[in-house]
Design an enzyme around this catalytic site. Structure first.
Site, PDB file in Angstrom:
ATOM      1  N   GLU A  76      -0.069 -13.721  -0.492  1.00 49.49           N
ATOM      2  CA  GLU A  76      -0.744 -13.434  -1.553  1.00 49.49           C
ATOM      3  C   GLU A  76      -0.120 -14.295  -2.832  1.00 49.49           C
ATOM      4  O   GLU A  76      -0.415 -15.037  -3.432  1.00 49.49           O
ATOM      5  CB  GLU A  76      -1.343 -12.270  -1.826  1.00 49.49           C
ATOM      6  N   GLY A 112       0.878  -1.139  -0.008  1.00 52.54           N
ATOM      7  CA  GLY A 112       0.026   0.077   0.101  1.00 52.54           C
ATOM      8  C   GLY A 112       0.907   1.169   0.150  1.00 52.54           C
ATOM      9  O   GLY A 112       0.686   2.181  -0.774  1.00 52.54           O
ATOM     10  N   PRO A 113       1.561   1.385   0.984  1.00 51.77           N
ATOM     11  CA  PRO A 113       2.401   2.725   1.053  1.00 51.77           C
ATOM     12  C   PRO A 113       3.129   3.107  -0.325  1.00 51.77           C
ATOM     13  O   PRO A 113       3.522   4.124  -0.474  1.00 51.77           O
ATOM     14  CB  PRO A 113       3.135   2.499   2.473  1.00 51.77           C
ATOM     15  N   ASP A 114       3.727   1.915  -0.726  1.00 53.19           N
ATOM     16  CA  ASP A 114       4.565   2.273  -1.985  1.00 53.19           C
ATOM     17  C   ASP A 114       3.915   2.717  -3.285  1.00 53.19           C
ATOM     18  O   ASP A 114       4.260   3.354  -3.910  1.00 53.19           O
ATOM     19  CB  ASP A 114       5.281   0.784  -2.436  1.00 53.19           C
TER      20      ASP A 114
END
Length: 1029
Positions: free
Chosen positions: A80, A14-16
């Protein structure tokens, strides 16, 4: 969306990349119509991947992991990735990696940040060593796959890369895996042999012909090979039933499909009007393209020439598969690589037969001998084995039935395959046989929804009949409700029709060959046996006949006519040279019957299908139509004010009306004369702008198709806005309604359970308060221009939402909606709430505690979001909304505690159920779990320090106790042993009685406690809500 609805799964840190590259890719994919799952691990709570996420990965066709700098630092992302690799190995799922400012070697060999992240996971003992090994293996495998490296893109232009990725994804999805049987036996070795013939060379194009007798498995083999190599080809095409389609629809139809499938998405490709035009187009457009083509069931060289060009050559690396029963067809086209499909050996035959009869690889011992005898009769033909097995699985429940079928099949052994299949046909009753013969001769590839109406009116019991045919493997029914029958079974059905007439054409019950049908019509001889007739006008100049031809067919129930070649400029020439049945302007009488001939024309007709209906020259009044059930005027030039509608109103039994692609239709006709109508199809009536208000009189309507009616309800402002008729409310049986590009809604029928409205034009306020049965609502609309704040408040309050008490799924998207009414919190059954692209939305009231999935996407004005009461929440997404930044951490912590409590409760419930039985309610397990957490907490705070002090004191006292230990061993232990033996002896005789009494008390306690537990449950509302999941 559920997992099975997705095509592409995106995995990312997410943050990337969440607000940049991933969002751009997701938006472009969804805009292109690709159903994409975007997971954000920052918002995922707990240690285990939930079932929805696992399902999304499992069912997706393509997974795209976006490897960024911190990807490997997330256990969620690594889990995942491991699941993707598992799906790739097990079911061939495609993985397309993106290396986002990370070198592929860093991912593959776990160096740099990836190596450090895995060391951190291992050192902190977050997971066991086996999991770390699995993650390393997954990174190694996916890191070695061909993908996209952002640093290799010119000027690092991410937009160009996203565009390229979307094109590649669309190409991969364009041709999904072909459907094959669930019972594949003996295919793997054959696939390897064909793949060996095809090879992997890219410096040539190869054509492989797969031949063998009908029912031997040619198509299945070709489909499996096609699926195996399809991912290596951007341009692919599968053409099924070439022989049948070329005869029924013309080779030009197949040429058009081939050109369309091999062209890029969005590239124009007009329909082919002649075979020569198609050959030239194929040769010019694809002679240098690398393609994959599968032509199934070819029976003439001319078909290959028309579809592959006279040179039979495509670009280097192309692969073309052809299936045919006739080896000479391949030789005539000079196909050098041919593969003969032989029969199954006895062991594999027995395995296939057993799968269809018993659902396992081998018969039970008591059926082994009979099974071997039956398999021997089938002679290794997969189709025969399937039909025999399916027949016995339904009809062979008794031992004597097996004996009877065995005797019958042995008698038919010498006469070949038809006799073996005939025995299955003979088990059908009259109505089932008629349905079988109709499909074999007429309806292969049709949607059965309309056909059932005709069969039911003929008294054939279609629902039961189709299920019997399906269970006996005589037909297959696709997910799109289309019927499919194997060529061998179609041949059997047509042979039965021919034999029933003694080989006399004028006594056949069904005529599917156009030339034979025309011959019978021209003869004007009475044929009371004929029930179905197919005509196709190709050479307009030769059709010269009178009404007497149809008057001689009193029992005809099905008539299909295709008069495409009579359209446009040819009609006038046709009128001047032909004397057709509809060209008679006065009633014609017969010497033996003085009644008007129109009263004798096709009195039993149930199905009239006339494509390209020549409305200017056909006098429909010549036909009574009193028994008509299905009317199909697709691709015709009729209009709403055509005189023929007055006569069609005589069809009081009409249930299906199909006006697809009637491009001159701007308004629907008056429906008041069709009280029994159930299915109305207006698909692709591009000029349609108005639905007649009489649609409200169709009380039995259950299916309405308005797909691609682009101009419906949407006109320029200076012309006014067309709306749905107000009488729509009276469609009492309508269940599902999907609408696009509408500007206003009338009151809709209360019967609706699913409503989807997607409008990109200004849309006025809606009132859906009467839809009390609605379970799914999608409302995605752009607001009209607002002149004042008061007008905004009036238009967009959605005041009626609280009245939809049965609502389970709510998806809202609106440019101008500012808040949601507090009544939203009163919806007791709401499980999914999605707020998508609501830029003006500021406040969300308390959300119902029943909600399990909450998505808030692109709501930049949102300031308030309260999830404190969402005890059942299992999926929570917040994207591009301030609440994500203001409350994201607190929300995640709260959700984590909630899910952790639920997981512990479920675990405790399972443990206690195993001990006390299934009577223990789930909510009590929650109490026990929380009580256990309370005890553990206080133990750690108060109990454990005290215990440490006691242990320390005991250790200090050890030296003091040493002198006394020997005395204790010698005196105390002996005395204790003696007393123990005395107690055991006296107590043993009471032990059995005590155990019995204990069990009785336990059972009594259960009965006594049960009502009190229920009362406690009702009082304890928060935990009661957990129990209601």
């Amino acid at each position: 969306m559920q997992g099975c609805d997705y095509e592409v799964f995106l995995s990312f840190r997410g943050p990337d990349t969440r607000t940049g590259f991933t969002d751009h890719l997701y938006t472009r994919l969804t805009d292109a119509g690709v159903r994409t799952y975007r997971d954000d691990e920052e918002l995922c709570v707990g240690e285990e991947i939930g079932p929805d996420l696992l399902g999304a990965i499992e069912q997706s066709k393509i997974s795209i992991p976006i490897f960024s700098k911190n990807y490997a630092s997330s256990k969620w992302c690594l889990k995942e990735l491991a699941k993707m690799v598992e799906c790739r190995k097990r079911k061939g799922q495609v993985i397309m990696p993106v290396f986002y400012y990370v070198e592929p070697s860093e991912v593959r060999y776990q160096t740099g940040d990836y190596g450090e992240s895995l060391l951190v996971h291992g050192n902190k003992k977050r997971v066991d060593d086996e999991t770390i090994r699995n993650w390393r293996a997954a990174l190694n495998e996916v890191g070695g796959l061909k993908g996209w490296n952002v640093e290799n893109v010119a000027s690092r232009h991410e937009g160009q890369l996203v565009k390229e990725m979307v094109t590649t994804v669309l190409s991969e999805l364009k041709t999904a895996c072909l459907v094959v049987s669930d019972f594949l036996v003996g295919v793997d070795d054959r696939v390897k042999e064909v793949l060996g013939m095809i090879g992997t060379e890219i410096d040539d194009a190869k054509i492989v012909g797969i031949h063998g007798m009908g029912g031997i498995g040619k198509t299945t083999l070709a489909k499996v090979v096609y699926d195996k190599i399809s991912r290596d080809f951007e341009n692919r095409c599968f053409l099924a039933d070439v022989k049948e389609t070329s005869r029924s629809k013309g080779i030009e139809c197949l040429q058009t499909q081939l050109i369309s499938n091999l062209s890029r998405p969005g590239q124009g490709h007009p329909s082919i009007n002649s075979k020569d035009e198609g050959i030239m187009t194929i040769e010019e457009r694809f002679s240098t393209k690398k393609v994959l083509i599968l032509l199934d069931d070819v029976d003439e060289k001319d078909q290959l020439t028309a579809l592959l060009g006279r040179r039979g050559c495509f670009g280097l690396g192309s692969r073309i598969l052809i299936t045919t029963r006739n080896l000479n067809v391949l030789r005539a086209f000079k196909v050098k690589l041919t593969y003969l499909v032989g029969c199954l050996d006895p062991d594999r035959s027995l395995q296939l037969f057993s799968k269809h009869v018993f659902g396992r690889d081998h018969p039970p011992n008591e059926k082994m001998e009979q099974s071997r005898e039956i398999v021997k009769i089938a002679e290794g033909l997969p189709l025969i084995l399937e039909v025999m097995g399916s027949t016995l699985s339904i009809c062979g429940q008794k031992e004597e039935m097996w004996d009877d079928y065995l005797v019958k099949w042995k008698k038919g052994h010498i006469k070949g395959i038809g006799n073996k299949l005939m025995i299955s046909y003979e088990t059908l009753d009259f109505g089932q046989r008629q349905i079988f013969l109709d499909i074999a001769c007429l309806f292969d590839g049709y949607d059965y929804s309309a056909i059932k109406c005709m069969w039911r009116d003929c008294g054939f019991c279609p629902t039961e009949g189709l299920e019997v045919l399906r269970l006996m493997s005589l037909i297959k029914i696709g997910d799109d409700n289309k019927l499919w029958m194997h060529d061998q079974l179609k041949d059997l059905g047509r042979e039965i029709v021919s034999q029933e007439s003694g080989g006399q054409l004028n006594k056949q019950s069904r005529l599917w060959n156009h030339e034979e049908a025309l011959k019978i019509l021209l003869s004007e001889k009475r044929n009371a046996k004929l029930e179905a007739l197919c005509l196709k006008f190709e050479k307009w100049s030769k059709y010269r006949f009178t009404l007497e031809g149809f008057a001689a067919l009193p029992n005809l129930r099905f008539l299909h006519v295709d008069s495409a070649s009579l359209s446009h400029d040819r009609v006038e020439r046709f009128l001047s040279q032909a004397t057709l049945l509809w060209h008679n302007k006065s009633p014609i009488t017969s010497p033996t019957d003085f009644s008007p001939i129109e009263n004798r024309l096709l009195p039993n007709l149930r199905w009239l299908s006339w494509h390209y209906f020549p409305r200017r020259i056909l006098k429909l009044s010549n036909f009574p139509l009193t028994n008509l059930v299905v009317l199909d005027f697709s691709r015709s030039t009729i209009t709403h004010d055509w005189d023929g509608w007055r006569h069609i109103k005589r069809a009081k039994k009409l249930k299906v009306l199909d006006l697809s692609r009637c491009e001159h239709l701007t308004k629907t006709p008056d429906f008041s004369g069709f009280p029994m109508l159930e299915r109305l199809i207006l698909k692709r009536c591009y000029k349609l702008t108005e639905v007649d208000s009489s649609i409200g009189q169709l009380k039995r309507l259950i299916f309405l198709n308005l797909r691609d009616c682009w101009n419906l309800h949407y006109l320029p402002d200076e012309l006014g806005i067309t709306e749905l008729p107000e009488s729509m409310e009276s469609l009492e049986n309508l269940k599902v309604l999907k609408l696009t590009r509408i500007s206003a809604l009338p009151k809709l029928p209360e019967s609706l359970i699913s409503l989807a409205i997607a409008s990109h034009v200004p849309m006025a306020d809606t009132d859906l308060s009467n839809l009390i049965n609605l379970k799914l609502l999608l409302l995605d609309a752009t607001a009209p221009e607002i002149s004042s704040p008061s007008e905004s408040a009036q238009v967009h309050k959605l005041w009626w939402i609280g009245r939809l008490s049965k609502l389970e799924v709510l998806t809202l998207g609106h440019q101008s909606i500012t808040d949601l009414p507090p009544e939203l919190g009163a919806l007791p059954h709401l499980k999914t709430l999605q707020l998508l692209r609501c830029p003006a939305l500021k406040c969300i009231p308390q959300i119902p505690s029943s909600v399990t999935k909450l998505h808030v996407v692109i709501c930049p004005s949102l300031t308030t979001l309260d999830i404190s009461n969402l005890k059942n929440l299992s999926e929570f997404f917040v994207f591009d909304s301030p609440a994500e930044d203001l409350y994201g951490r607190e929300l995640s912590d709260s959700l984590e505690e909630l899910l952790k409590a639920q997981i512990e409760a479920a675990s405790k419930h399972k443990e206690l159920t195993e001990v006390h039985g299934a009577w223990l309610p789930h909510w009590l397990a929650v109490h026990l779990s929380q009580f256990q957490s309370f005890i553990v907490l206080h133990w750690n705070v108060h109990g454990k320090p005290v215990m440490n002090i006691i242990i320390q004191k005991i250790s200090q006292s050890a030296k003091w106790a040493e002198p006394h230990l020997e005395t204790m061993k010698m005196e105390w232990i002996a005395a204790l042993k003696e007393h123990y033996l005395t107690v055991e002896t006296s107590f043993k005789r009471h032990l059995h009685s005590l155990a019995t009494k204990t069990l009785e008390v336990c059972e009594s306690s259960k009965s006594a406690l049960a009502p009190h537990l229920i009362n406690v449950k009702e009082v304890d509302d928060p935990y009661y809500q957990v129990d209601k999941i």
